[in-house]
Design an enzyme around this catalytic site. Structure first.
Site, PDB file in Angstrom:
ATOM      1  N   LYS A 175      33.677  38.054  34.853  1.00 54.58           N
ATOM      2  CA  LYS A 175      35.163  38.508  34.942  1.00 54.58           C
ATOM      3  C   LYS A 175      35.854  37.519  34.234  1.00 54.58           C
ATOM      4  O   LYS A 175      35.692  36.222  34.398  1.00 54.58           O
ATOM      5  CB  LYS A 175      35.600  38.105  36.264  1.00 54.58           C
ATOM      6  CG  LYS A 175      36.860  38.488  36.814  1.00 54.58           C
ATOM      7  CD  LYS A 175      36.707  38.564  38.452  1.00 54.58           C
ATOM      8  CE  LYS A 175      38.035  38.851  39.243  1.00 54.58           C
ATOM      9  NZ  LYS A 175      38.573  38.931  40.531  1.00 54.58           N
ATOM     10  N   SER A 221      40.552  42.955  42.923  1.00 55.30           N
ATOM     11  CA  SER A 221      40.599  42.141  41.164  1.00 55.30           C
ATOM     12  C   SER A 221      39.645  42.720  39.921  1.00 55.30           C
ATOM     13  O   SER A 221      40.209  42.173  38.914  1.00 55.30           O
ATOM     14  CB  SER A 221      41.320  40.842  41.320  1.00 55.30           C
ATOM     15  OG  SER A 221      40.702  39.728  41.882  1.00 55.30           O
ATOM     16  N   SER A 225      38.045  41.618  46.858  1.00 59.43           N
ATOM     17  CA  SER A 225      37.994  42.030  45.141  1.00 59.43           C
ATOM     18  C   SER A 225      36.592  41.807  44.433  1.00 59.43           C
ATOM     19  O   SER A 225      36.860  42.042  43.243  1.00 59.43           O
ATOM     20  CB  SER A 225      39.299  40.956  44.162  1.00 59.43           C
ATOM     21  OG  SER A 225      40.210  40.459  44.312  1.00 59.43           O
TER      22      SER A 225
END
Length: 488
Positions: A77, A152, A176
């Site tokens: 990420k 997210s 997330s």
């Protein structure tokens, strides 16, 4: 031929037997990324040259037969620092930021000869539940490209679900990892707070953030947690507890296990078909020998309100460091220092980030601190106490990961309150610092449904045990979106 259908153990056997090389596996992974990227948009940066150099170095010294992850590609990420690879947090503010150090989780992966293949798309500074607030692009759901992937960590979830990579890292502040795992039909774990070092994670809510793994199966998820979990002197919140092998209970039966099903998790706001899926899963656990009983978590209904005060307050403090002075974006229309600060932050942050900074600043301001931030902390304690009471009598908590399946692109991004409520079931786990996993449990209207298992602190082994037992008697994890393709 694609290798995206092979488990990590199968890939390891091929690498050890020299039927494929780390370079060949990396090249095939890069091909899988490129062939699917236009459809899903999982990546901000694909580090092709660096990955191939690393693969060549691994081939030169040879695959370590005792190291399961040797030569295995990993997507990371884009809020997790990677030395020499852009780390943008999906923000204009950091569009050109290249860290000079690796996050501890990334360093741990490198130490096991994993290959960082690229950085995945996300909501800007991890603030969002749809991966639509990214400065760079909108990621699309692997199962239906008109739907959101969740957020997210949307890019990390779709990268695994679409067959671009086998493993990825995300971060979870209020859901997330688990929410996009649910929306894309993969396995995502938020570890106990402190299990994985936050050093090198671009901070959002420091008392809530936790890095965790995505994988297609429970065992592979646990195998990746084995790599990234560690105590770390560079992170003051790092926990001293370290489990030797998170896969140790996988394969054991769950006879006699006591599982709680909170009535609040099946109440108002939960899609009826999601509720049916969870109740069917509860029956499956009972068939496996576990006891499932209804309980109450009475303060969980305050979780969203508490979270958005605490997380936004912490974010307003954490994001003060982004001002255009030392690195990242700087507004070019500033004539003095004040204008550098004001213009850079006004132009560099997106609307959702600015909304949360303002909310947090208000909650911390003189005259409002007691009514908002202090009160939120007190209610957070009540939420923690609710969990403690349940775990005094039960091994795990069962419930849906999300109140609905994936929603349409551009449907909630102009309604922040509705977007916030999508994290209704995941937020309390972060507030209490507990481990939670989302595993595939069914489909509604052709879209995956995630089942959430929550444990007391440091109970990841038990969570994996129960999740793997469910996975072993169902085939939801074996079903793949059309985009996955590959040999089966």
């Amino acid at each position: 031929m694609s290798f995206n259908h092979k488990t990590i153990e199968e890939l390891h056997d091929l690498l050890v037997a020299k039927e494929i090389s780390a370079t060949e596996l990396t090249q095939k992974t890069l091909e899988d990324i490129k062939s699917r990227e236009e459809a899903v948009g999982s990546f901000i940066t694909v580090s092709e040259e660096a990955a191939l150099r690393q693969a060549a170095a691994i081939d030169a010294k040879g695959i370590d037969a005792d190291n399961l992850m040797s030569g295995i590609p990993l997507a990371v990420k884009d809020n997790i620092s990677t030395k020499g690879i852009l780390t943008t947090a999906a923000s204009k503010m950091l569009y050109n930021y290249e860290p000079i150090f690796d996050a501890t989780s990334v360093a741990n992966a490198y130490a096991k000869d994993m290959i960082v293949i690229g950085k995945t798309n996300m909501d800007e500074f991890a603030m969002g539940g749809s991966t639509e607030t990214s400065y760079f692009k909108k990621t699309k759901n692997a199962w239906d490209h008109t739907k959101v992937p969740g957020g997210s960590s949307g890019g990390s979830a779709t990268a695994v679900a679409s067959g671009q990579v086998r493993l990825s890292l995300g971060s979870d502040t209020g859901g997330s990892i688990r929410q996009p795992a649910a929306f894309n039909g993969v396995v995502g774990l938020k570890p106990t707070y402190g299990t994985v070092s936050r050093y090198g994670l671009i901070a959002f809510g420091s008392s809530l953030d936790q890095i965790g793994p995505f994988a297609p199966t429970v065992k592979e998820n646990a195998q990746l947690l084995n790599v990234i979990a560690s105590s770390d002197v560079k992170d003051a919140t790092s926990a001293p507890v370290r489990i030797a092998d998170y896969t140790s209970k996988i394969g054991r039966d769950i006879k006699g296990m006591k599982i709680a099903l909170p009535k609040e998790y099946l109440g108002e706001g939960i899609d009826p078909e999601i509720k049916e899926t969870v109740l069917a899963a509860a029956k499956q656990f009972e068939a496996l020998g576990a006891t499932v009983e209804e309980v109450s978590l009475p303060h969980s209904k305050y979780g969203v309100a508490v979270y958005y005060i605490i997380a936004s307050s912490e974010a307003s403090s954490n994001l003060q460091r982004f001002d255009g002075i030392r690195y990242g974006f700087r507004a070019d229309d500033a004539k003095n220092l004040d204008e550098i600060y004001v213009n850079t932050r006004s132009q560099g942050f997106g609307d959702e980030v600015k909304r949360r900074i303002m909310l947090g600043t208000f909650s911390l301001s003189s005259g409002y601190y007691d009514a908002y931030f202090k009160k939120a902390g007190q209610v957070r304690t009540l939420i923690i106490q609710d969990f403690d009471k349940v775990f005094a009598d039960y091994d795990l908590i069962l419930g849906p990961t999300t109140p609905t399946v994936a929603f349409g692109l551009d449907t909630l991004n102009h309604d922040p309150v509705a977007m916030y409520l999508a994290d209704l079931l995941t937020i309390p786990v972060n507030l209490a610092g507990l481990p939670g996993i989302s595993i595939p449990a069914g489909f509604v209207d052709g879209l995956p449904v995630g089942l959430q298992l929550i444990g007391p602190k440091y109970a990841e082994e038990t969570i994996y045990q129960a999740a793997a037992a469910f996975e072993a008697v169902t085939d939801y994890h074996k079903q793949q979106p059309i985009i996955f393709g590959g040999d089966k």
